[in-house]
Scaffold this active site. Structure first.
Site, PDB file in Angstrom:
ATOM      1  CB  VAL A  31      -1.044  -0.028   1.148  1.00  0.00           C
ATOM      2  CG1 VAL A  31      -0.419   0.282   2.490  1.00  0.00           C
ATOM      3  CG2 VAL A  31      -2.208   0.891   0.854  1.00  0.00           C
ATOM      4  N   GLY A  66      -1.304   3.740   2.968  1.00  0.00           N
ATOM      5  CA  GLY A  66       0.030   4.133   2.556  1.00  0.00           C
ATOM      6  C   GLY A  66      -0.034   5.590   2.164  1.00  0.00           C
ATOM      7  CB  ALA A  77      -3.329   8.612   0.752  1.00  0.00           C
ATOM      8  CG  ASP A  78      -3.992   2.640  -2.484  1.00  0.00           C
ATOM      9  OD1 ASP A  78      -4.927   3.050  -3.198  1.00  0.00           O
ATOM     10  OD2 ASP A  78      -3.752   1.428  -2.313  1.00  0.00           O
ATOM     11  CB  THR A  79      -7.279   3.530   2.274  1.00  0.00           C
ATOM     12  OG1 THR A  79      -6.775   4.829   2.611  1.00  0.00           O
ATOM     13  CG2 THR A  79      -7.830   2.872   3.539  1.00  0.00           C
TER      14      THR A  79
END
Length: 187
Positions: A44, A103, A66-68
């Site tokens: 992530v 991330g 961002a990445d979730t």
């Protein structure tokens, strides 16, 4: 210094707005496929870094990407592909603990900072009727793990350890601390 949010997520836009610092949105178009053989927390973070790197930047811009994801029993749950897929995801979370990982990458010129924030969540047991009613609202369809802590699914969360805003999609405390310490940006 200009802040650039590399996301089209309305939730991330709203959360970054809490800072009362002007920013612009530039959406990164990348392949977000994760390698299931690698640790989810690293992957992530890698995806968030790829998003940041896809946005052209100069020395006066700080890119925030961002990445979730949701992780249950080591399995990554991204966004559901269909209502049936959303139902399967929610059933896998029913009565269980899971982790929400975001991330986050901050990029300015040659400086790249990548981190992963992790929040532990516990769902109470869910009935098929509750799951079906929630899926019918459409709320799960654009969210990792097929739920949003800020919407109807809040009724199911019996425990949380960590950053609530991380579960929404942007770990605001960690983001602020990084902007403050690494880039000298304060409110």
């Amino acid at each position: 210094m200009e802040l650039i949010l590399a996301s089209q997520s309305p939730r991330r836009k709203e959360l970054l707005g809490l800072f009362h610092i002007p920013f612009v949105v530039r959406v990164a178009d990348i392949d977000e496929t994760m390698d299931p053989s690698l640790p989810a927390g690293e992957e992530v973070g890698r995806v968030s870094r790829s998003k940041a790197m896809a946005i052209a930047a100069d020395e006066n811009e700080i890119i925030i990407a961002a990445d979730t994801i949701v992780v249950v029993d080591g399995k990554v749950l991204g966004k559901p592909q269909s209502p049936d897929h959303a139902r399967q995801m929610l059933k896998s979370l029913s009565g269980r603990d899971h982790q929400v990982m975001t991330g986050m990458t901050l990029l300015r010129g040659e400086q790249t900072l990548v981190c992963t924030e992790i929040t532990d969540i516990h769902f109470r047991p869910l009935s098929d009727r509750e799951i079906d009613a929630y899926v019918r609202t459409g709320e799960p369809m654009d969210k990792a793990g097929a739920y949003g802590i800020q919407d109807t699914a809040a009724l199911w969360i019996s425990g949380i350890k960590g950053d609530y805003f991380n579960v929404v999609g942007l770990p605001v405390r960690r983001l602020y601390e990084t902007l403050r310490l690494a880039f000298g940006i304060t409110l």
